[in-house]
Design an enzyme around this catalytic site. Sequence first.
Site, PDB file in Angstrom:
ATOM      1  N   GLU A   1       3.336 -14.159  51.635  1.00  0.00           N
ATOM      2  CA  GLU A   1       3.266 -14.628  53.027  1.00  0.00           C
ATOM      3  C   GLU A   1       1.836 -14.622  53.544  1.00  0.00           C
ATOM      4  OE1 GLU A   1       6.150 -15.588  55.256  1.00  0.00           O
ATOM      5  OE2 GLU A   1       4.258 -16.495  55.861  1.00  0.00           O
TER       6      GLU A   1
ATOM      7  N   VAL B   1      -1.177 -17.784  53.129  1.00  0.00           N
ATOM      8  CA  VAL B   1      -1.375 -19.011  53.913  1.00  0.00           C
ATOM      9  C   VAL B   1      -1.334 -18.682  55.402  1.00  0.00           C
ATOM     10  CG1 VAL B   1      -0.552 -21.355  54.370  1.00  0.00           C
ATOM     11  CG2 VAL B   1      -0.275 -20.385  52.096  1.00  0.00           C
TER      12      VAL B   1
ATOM     13  N   GLY C   1     -18.593 -12.643  62.305  1.00  0.00           N
ATOM     14  CA  GLY C   1     -17.770 -12.158  61.189  1.00  0.00           C
ATOM     15  C   GLY C   1     -16.673 -13.119  60.771  1.00  0.00           C
TER      16      GLY C   1
ATOM     17  N   GLU D   1     -18.228 -16.228  55.969  1.00  0.00           N
ATOM     18  CA  GLU D   1     -18.858 -15.411  54.924  1.00  0.00           C
ATOM     19  C   GLU D   1     -20.340 -15.785  54.824  1.00  0.00           C
ATOM     20  OE1 GLU D   1     -16.969 -13.467  52.747  1.00  0.00           O
ATOM     21  OE2 GLU D   1     -14.976 -14.127  53.366  1.00  0.00           O
TER      22      GLU D   1
ATOM     23  N   ASP E   1     -10.673 -23.639  50.722  1.00  0.00           N
ATOM     24  CA  ASP E   1      -9.691 -22.635  51.163  1.00  0.00           C
ATOM     25  C   ASP E   1      -8.453 -23.334  51.740  1.00  0.00           C
ATOM     26  OD1 ASP E   1      -9.056 -19.749  52.168  1.00  0.00           O
ATOM     27  OD2 ASP E   1      -8.957 -20.970  53.985  1.00  0.00           O
TER      28      ASP E   1
ATOM     29  N   LYS F   1      -4.414 -23.411  50.257  1.00  0.00           N
ATOM     30  CA  LYS F   1      -3.211 -23.145  51.067  1.00  0.00           C
ATOM     31  C   LYS F   1      -2.265 -24.342  51.012  1.00  0.00           C
ATOM     32  CE  LYS F   1      -5.931 -20.082  53.995  1.00  0.00           C
ATOM     33  NZ  LYS F   1      -6.850 -20.001  55.126  1.00  0.00           N
TER      34      LYS F   1
ATOM     35  N   GLY G   1      -7.898 -11.971  59.422  1.00  0.00           N
ATOM     36  CA  GLY G   1      -8.154 -10.734  60.156  1.00  0.00           C
ATOM     37  C   GLY G   1      -7.259  -9.600  59.705  1.00  0.00           C
TER      38      GLY G   1
HETATM   39  N1  HSE Z   1     -11.469 -17.623  55.451  1.00  0.00           N
HETATM   40  C1  HSE Z   1     -10.217 -18.081  55.951  1.00  0.00           C
HETATM   41  C2  HSE Z   1     -10.398 -18.655  57.330  1.00  0.00           C
HETATM   42  C3  HSE Z   1      -9.163 -17.032  56.001  1.00  0.00           C
HETATM   43  O1  HSE Z   1     -11.508 -18.755  57.812  1.00  0.00           O
HETATM   44  O2  HSE Z   1      -9.405 -19.043  57.918  1.00  0.00           O
HETATM   45  C4  HSE Z   1      -8.674 -16.654  54.649  1.00  0.00           C
HETATM   46  O3  HSE Z   1      -8.191 -17.770  53.969  1.00  0.00           O
END
Ligand code: HSE
Length: 441
Positions: A132, A135, A190, A193, A204, A208, A305
Amino acid sequence: MENEKAIQIGLIGLGTVGSGVATILKAKEKSLEALVGRRLVLKKIAELNPERARALGIPEEILTARAEDILEDPEIQIVIELIGGKEPAKTFIRQALLAGKHVVTANKALLAEAGNELFLTAREQDRHIGFEASVCGGIPIILALRQGLVANEIESIFGIMNGTSNFILSRMTEEGQPYQQALEEAQKLGYAEADPTLDVEGHDTAHKLAILMHLAYGLPMDLSVIHTEGITRITPLDLAFAREFGYRVKLLAICRKENGLVEARVHPTMIPVSHMLSNVSGAYNALFIHGDAVGDILLYGLGAGMMPTGSAVVSDLVDIGRNINLGITRRIPRSSVSPEERGAPLAVKPFEEIETHYYCRISALDRPGVLSKVSGILGEHGISIASVIQKGRDQEGAVPIVMMTHGAQEKALQEAIGRIDQLPFITDRTMVIRVEDPSLI
Ligand code: HSE
């Protein structure tokens, strides 16, 4: 006696999400026990840096630097993998399954690449993989697709699934900031990255989407079928033009089923300002799903988070814990059924065959005949122009000419732009942003 009944859990990786999981398990110990029917006990945590554990008040004796101490512990029934990355995460998950343990992971990159193999191992071992948290963090989209929406053919999913990119685009839209400045702010806060590539280049989001397409359509998880573009070339100028045309730009994951084919793409997309998704700002995520029975659904929340993602991990622990308590396995559809049982999967539509509307910002010298030459090429490729805006010259005499097209095929559009960009009066590569027709989303 009670201890015999408790479900022992091992956590590999006490980073941000792991800390959220440990915090929730401690704070909600009683209510989770009531939900599961057994106590959930965090027996061991494998973490190389013990500082965070100290800050959370986690007793030293449950800490180890070796993941093997968890994987080889016969009492541990559920392993939570939160180290991310491909290896050693994949090896740890495999080892856990082969040792007869259930697994919970937030590792979308690993599932998108090796999910088919790992789910097969889980099936062979009659164990669960809970994912869970992989995503959109706290949004229960996996549960929605594997349970809440099973009565539906999923006709489309439009997702804002990367908080970092959405934060950057929101700042650029609302404050007129250039990309680099918005990225630096996201890094300071924050969200982004130090190396933001995975987020801002759309990877990313594609990870998902691969997982969602598996659940929605039974497609094997395969990144190579997802056309992926990021947000790094978007400028405040494009966002200002979008506003003039009545749109906002979002990094959107799109999958849509039509005539037995599934579109699968991730790219910056103009969405009408009147659509709910265009109002999803900052680090928030949202998924807009259309099911044939249910109609439209909007899921909105924080996709990353400590506590939101911790919430998703704990939901899997409760789910698996209940199964253990009741002696049930194989409750997860699709990932738990064999390819033969699943039936023939749908095919993915080649990206060049998609049809959509396009925003094209052409940078050209302001000379007689430019517009007719450009529109002539578009016409030769069967692309019809819906509207045009041309703004004042800059110092070099270049102007942005912005064209919105009617529905056109990707292949035709790319061929036309390829020709336009070779013209002698073109000063920069044409910026293309796909536009979702209000009637389609
Ligand atoms: N780095 C992703 C985002 C969260 O900024 O939504 C983890 O997949």
